[in-house]
Design a protein around this motif. Structure first.
Motif, PDB file in Angstrom:
ATOM      1  N   VAL A 113     -12.601 -20.085   5.674  1.00  0.00           N
ATOM      2  CA  VAL A 113     -13.314 -21.096   6.462  1.00  0.00           C
ATOM      3  C   VAL A 113     -12.802 -21.108   7.893  1.00  0.00           C
ATOM      4  CG1 VAL A 113     -13.658 -23.590   6.750  1.00  0.00           C
ATOM      5  CG2 VAL A 113     -13.976 -22.535   4.504  1.00  0.00           C
ATOM      6  N   ASN A 114     -11.483 -21.080   8.063  1.00  0.00           N
ATOM      7  CA  ASN A 114     -10.917 -21.120   9.411  1.00  0.00           C
ATOM      8  C   ASN A 114     -11.180 -19.831  10.179  1.00  0.00           C
ATOM      9  OD1 ASN A 114      -9.461 -23.749   9.948  1.00  0.00           O
ATOM     10  ND2 ASN A 114      -8.844 -23.251   7.856  1.00  0.00           N
ATOM     11  N   CYS A 115     -11.153 -18.717   9.506  1.00  0.00           N
ATOM     12  CA  CYS A 115     -11.509 -17.460  10.173  1.00  0.00           C
ATOM     13  C   CYS A 115     -12.976 -17.495  10.599  1.00  0.00           C
ATOM     14  CB  CYS A 115     -11.258 -16.270   9.252  1.00  0.00           C
ATOM     15  SG  CYS A 115      -9.530 -15.806   9.114  1.00  0.00           S
ATOM     16  N   SER A 116     -13.821 -17.983   9.722  1.00  0.00           N
ATOM     17  CA  SER A 116     -15.254 -18.050  10.028  1.00  0.00           C
ATOM     18  C   SER A 116     -15.523 -18.914  11.256  1.00  0.00           C
ATOM     19  CB  SER A 116     -16.013 -18.578   8.814  1.00  0.00           C
ATOM     20  OG  SER A 116     -17.385 -18.468   9.014  1.00  0.00           O
ATOM     21  N   LYS A 117     -14.839 -20.051  11.359  1.00  0.00           N
ATOM     22  CA  LYS A 117     -15.005 -20.943  12.515  1.00  0.00           C
ATOM     23  C   LYS A 117     -14.672 -20.221  13.817  1.00  0.00           C
ATOM     24  CE  LYS A 117     -13.898 -25.260  10.122  1.00  0.00           C
ATOM     25  NZ  LYS A 117     -12.872 -26.304   9.969  1.00  0.00           N
ATOM     26  N   ASN A 118     -13.790 -19.243  13.725  1.00  0.00           N
ATOM     27  CA  ASN A 118     -13.351 -18.499  14.911  1.00  0.00           C
ATOM     28  C   ASN A 118     -13.972 -17.106  15.001  1.00  0.00           C
ATOM     29  OD1 ASN A 118     -11.251 -20.293  16.240  1.00  0.00           O
ATOM     30  ND2 ASN A 118     -10.652 -20.361  14.081  1.00  0.00           N
ATOM     31  N   LYS A 119     -15.025 -16.887  14.204  1.00  0.00           N
ATOM     32  CA  LYS A 119     -15.750 -15.613  14.200  1.00  0.00           C
ATOM     33  C   LYS A 119     -14.837 -14.426  13.886  1.00  0.00           C
ATOM     34  CE  LYS A 119     -19.253 -17.412  17.224  1.00  0.00           C
ATOM     35  NZ  LYS A 119     -19.641 -17.685  18.564  1.00  0.00           N
ATOM     36  N   ILE A 120     -13.945 -14.642  12.911  1.00  0.00           N
ATOM     37  CA  ILE A 120     -13.021 -13.610  12.448  1.00  0.00           C
ATOM     38  C   ILE A 120     -13.374 -13.279  11.001  1.00  0.00           C
ATOM     39  CG2 ILE A 120     -10.609 -13.071  11.915  1.00  0.00           C
ATOM     40  CD1 ILE A 120      -9.832 -15.142  14.089  1.00  0.00           C
ATOM     41  N   ARG A 121     -13.497 -12.004  10.702  1.00  0.00           N
ATOM     42  CA  ARG A 121     -13.726 -11.593   9.321  1.00  0.00           C
ATOM     43  C   ARG A 121     -12.391 -11.579   8.582  1.00  0.00           C
ATOM     44  NH1 ARG A 121     -17.896  -6.499   9.724  1.00  0.00           N
ATOM     45  NH2 ARG A 121     -19.772  -7.765   9.806  1.00  0.00           N
ATOM     46  N   LEU A 122     -12.383 -12.154   7.398  1.00  0.00           N
ATOM     47  CA  LEU A 122     -11.182 -12.160   6.568  1.00  0.00           C
ATOM     48  C   LEU A 122     -11.264 -11.050   5.534  1.00  0.00           C
ATOM     49  CD1 LEU A 122      -8.517 -13.459   5.627  1.00  0.00           C
ATOM     50  CD2 LEU A 122      -9.897 -14.869   4.074  1.00  0.00           C
ATOM     51  N   CYS A 123     -10.240 -10.197   5.527  1.00  0.00           N
ATOM     52  CA  CYS A 123     -10.134  -9.125   4.532  1.00  0.00           C
ATOM     53  C   CYS A 123      -8.852  -9.297   3.746  1.00  0.00           C
ATOM     54  CB  CYS A 123     -10.062  -7.757   5.211  1.00  0.00           C
ATOM     55  SG  CYS A 123     -11.577  -7.221   5.991  1.00  0.00           S
ATOM     56  N   ILE A 124      -8.905  -8.873   2.489  1.00  0.00           N
ATOM     57  CA  ILE A 124      -7.655  -8.744   1.743  1.00  0.00           C
ATOM     58  C   ILE A 124      -7.395  -7.268   1.514  1.00  0.00           C
ATOM     59  CG2 ILE A 124      -7.845 -11.000   0.637  1.00  0.00           C
ATOM     60  CD1 ILE A 124      -8.501  -9.412  -1.998  1.00  0.00           C
ATOM     61  N   GLU A 125      -6.129  -6.927   1.497  1.00  0.00           N
ATOM     62  CA  GLU A 125      -5.707  -5.576   1.126  1.00  0.00           C
ATOM     63  C   GLU A 125      -4.930  -5.721  -0.164  1.00  0.00           C
ATOM     64  OE1 GLU A 125      -3.006  -1.824   2.675  1.00  0.00           O
ATOM     65  OE2 GLU A 125      -3.153  -3.616   3.908  1.00  0.00           O
ATOM     66  N   SER A 126      -5.388  -5.035  -1.195  1.00  0.00           N
ATOM     67  CA  SER A 126      -4.813  -5.216  -2.520  1.00  0.00           C
ATOM     68  C   SER A 126      -5.173  -4.023  -3.386  1.00  0.00           C
ATOM     69  CB  SER A 126      -5.378  -6.506  -3.134  1.00  0.00           C
ATOM     70  OG  SER A 126      -4.993  -6.651  -4.473  1.00  0.00           O
ATOM     71  N   ASN A 127      -4.466  -3.880  -4.479  1.00  0.00           N
ATOM     72  CA  ASN A 127      -4.791  -2.841  -5.447  1.00  0.00           C
ATOM     73  C   ASN A 127      -5.689  -3.367  -6.562  1.00  0.00           C
ATOM     74  OD1 ASN A 127      -3.455  -0.808  -4.126  1.00  0.00           O
ATOM     75  ND2 ASN A 127      -1.557  -1.071  -5.258  1.00  0.00           N
ATOM     76  N   ILE A 128      -6.358  -4.480  -6.353  1.00  0.00           N
ATOM     77  CA  ILE A 128      -7.225  -5.023  -7.389  1.00  0.00           C
ATOM     78  C   ILE A 128      -8.435  -4.111  -7.605  1.00  0.00           C
ATOM     79  CG2 ILE A 128      -6.523  -7.407  -6.990  1.00  0.00           C
ATOM     80  CD1 ILE A 128      -9.130  -7.926  -5.554  1.00  0.00           C
ATOM     81  N   SER A 129      -8.983  -4.211  -8.790  1.00  0.00           N
ATOM     82  CA  SER A 129     -10.182  -3.441  -9.105  1.00  0.00           C
ATOM     83  C   SER A 129     -11.379  -4.060  -8.390  1.00  0.00           C
ATOM     84  CB  SER A 129     -10.434  -3.463 -10.617  1.00  0.00           C
ATOM     85  OG  SER A 129     -10.802  -4.770 -11.023  1.00  0.00           O
ATOM     86  N   PRO A 130     -12.431  -3.283  -8.187  1.00  0.00           N
ATOM     87  CA  PRO A 130     -13.650  -3.873  -7.626  1.00  0.00           C
ATOM     88  C   PRO A 130     -14.156  -5.043  -8.476  1.00  0.00           C
ATOM     89  CG  PRO A 130     -13.781  -1.492  -7.531  1.00  0.00           C
ATOM     90  CD  PRO A 130     -12.550  -1.818  -8.333  1.00  0.00           C
ATOM     91  N   ASP A 131     -14.067  -4.927  -9.810  1.00  0.00           N
ATOM     92  CA  ASP A 131     -14.535  -6.008 -10.684  1.00  0.00           C
ATOM     93  C   ASP A 131     -13.782  -7.310 -10.419  1.00  0.00           C
ATOM     94  OD1 ASP A 131     -16.343  -4.296 -11.887  1.00  0.00           O
ATOM     95  OD2 ASP A 131     -15.061  -3.881 -13.617  1.00  0.00           O
ATOM     96  N   LEU A 132     -12.462  -7.224 -10.278  1.00  0.00           N
ATOM     97  CA  LEU A 132     -11.672  -8.433 -10.000  1.00  0.00           C
ATOM     98  C   LEU A 132     -11.975  -8.963  -8.603  1.00  0.00           C
ATOM     99  CD1 LEU A 132      -9.628 -10.561 -10.733  1.00  0.00           C
ATOM    100  CD2 LEU A 132      -7.795  -8.926 -10.226  1.00  0.00           C
ATOM    101  N   PHE A 133     -12.163  -8.076  -7.637  1.00  0.00           N
ATOM    102  CA  PHE A 133     -12.519  -8.519  -6.291  1.00  0.00           C
ATOM    103  C   PHE A 133     -13.813  -9.336  -6.320  1.00  0.00           C
ATOM    104  CE2 PHE A 133     -15.028  -7.992  -2.439  1.00  0.00           C
ATOM    105  CZ  PHE A 133     -14.166  -8.508  -1.490  1.00  0.00           C
ATOM    106  N   PHE A 134     -14.832  -8.812  -6.990  1.00  0.00           N
ATOM    107  CA  PHE A 134     -16.124  -9.506  -7.017  1.00  0.00           C
ATOM    108  C   PHE A 134     -16.065 -10.795  -7.838  1.00  0.00           C
ATOM    109  CE2 PHE A 134     -17.569  -5.300  -5.598  1.00  0.00           C
ATOM    110  CZ  PHE A 134     -18.256  -5.712  -4.456  1.00  0.00           C
ATOM    111  N   LEU A 135     -15.199 -10.842  -8.839  1.00  0.00           N
ATOM    112  CA  LEU A 135     -14.980 -12.085  -9.583  1.00  0.00           C
ATOM    113  C   LEU A 135     -14.355 -13.133  -8.656  1.00  0.00           C
ATOM    114  CD1 LEU A 135     -15.092 -13.408 -12.425  1.00  0.00           C
ATOM    115  CD2 LEU A 135     -12.784 -12.517 -12.788  1.00  0.00           C
ATOM    116  N   LEU A 136     -13.364 -12.728  -7.887  1.00  0.00           N
ATOM    117  CA  LEU A 136     -12.728 -13.617  -6.916  1.00  0.00           C
ATOM    118  C   LEU A 136     -13.712 -14.019  -5.827  1.00  0.00           C
ATOM    119  CD1 LEU A 136     -10.128 -14.981  -5.846  1.00  0.00           C
ATOM    120  CD2 LEU A 136      -9.536 -12.796  -4.782  1.00  0.00           C
TER     121      LEU A 136
END
Length: 161
Positions: free
Chosen positions: A37-60
């Motif tokens: 939310v705070n990144c969005s207010k400032n026009k910043i894209r939020l990314c995570i860097e992780s070894n999670i699977s695509p399935d877990l990413f999309f669940l999150l």
């Protein structure tokens, strides 16, 4: 005085003690939503860097405000018992930043093309998903950093031009 940095993208790493798993992913929802939310207010894209699977990413992602993306790291992901190319294709347009590095079977960073990453297949997959974002080289420096940097760039030019 407020300093404006004009940041466009923020990547937060989730490794080690902060590793996201199926057992704990709900524990991260409030924190990631706060950042999103705070990144969005400032026009910043939020990314995570992780070894999670695509399935877990999309669940999150289903639990997160819409400003939530992925930083794909070739060197870290190649060490997983997963298919790097299939993961890339599944993350698809959620990838907004890529870290380029190569690792050997001993988990050490090595010169691009000397490790486990199949860069030809990787860049073909990037083309397939029409990735147009940035690449950050997280390459080994070796004993002669300038020489190594030049060699890594020569290697990459085979795929990015």
């Amino acid at each position: 005085m407020v300093l404006k940095l004009k940041i466009k993208l923020l990547t937060i790493p989730f490794y080690g003690n902060n590793k996201i798993t199926y057992k704990n992913y709900l524990n991260y929802v409030d924190f990631i939503n706060f950042l999103s939310v705070n990144c969005s207010k400032n026009k910043i894209r939020l990314c995570i860097e992780s070894n999670i699977s695509p399935d877990l990413f999309f669940l999150l992602k289903k639990k997160i405000y819409n400003n939530f993306y992925f930083t794909f790291d070739t060197g870290n992901r190649i060490l997983l018992k997963r298919n790097l190319i299939e993961d890339l294709l599944q993350f698809n347009n959620m990838i907004k930043h890529i870290h380029i590095k190569d690792k050997n079977k001993n988990k050490k960073n090595v010169q691009l093309g000397k490790g486990l990453v199949k860069f030809k297949l990787f860049f073909m997959a990037l083309k397939k998903i029409k990735y147009r974002g940035r690449l950050t080289l997280e390459t080994t420096r070796g004993k002669y950093p300038k020489k190594m940097a030049k060699e890594n760039l020569v290697f990459l030019k085979k795929y990015i031009y």
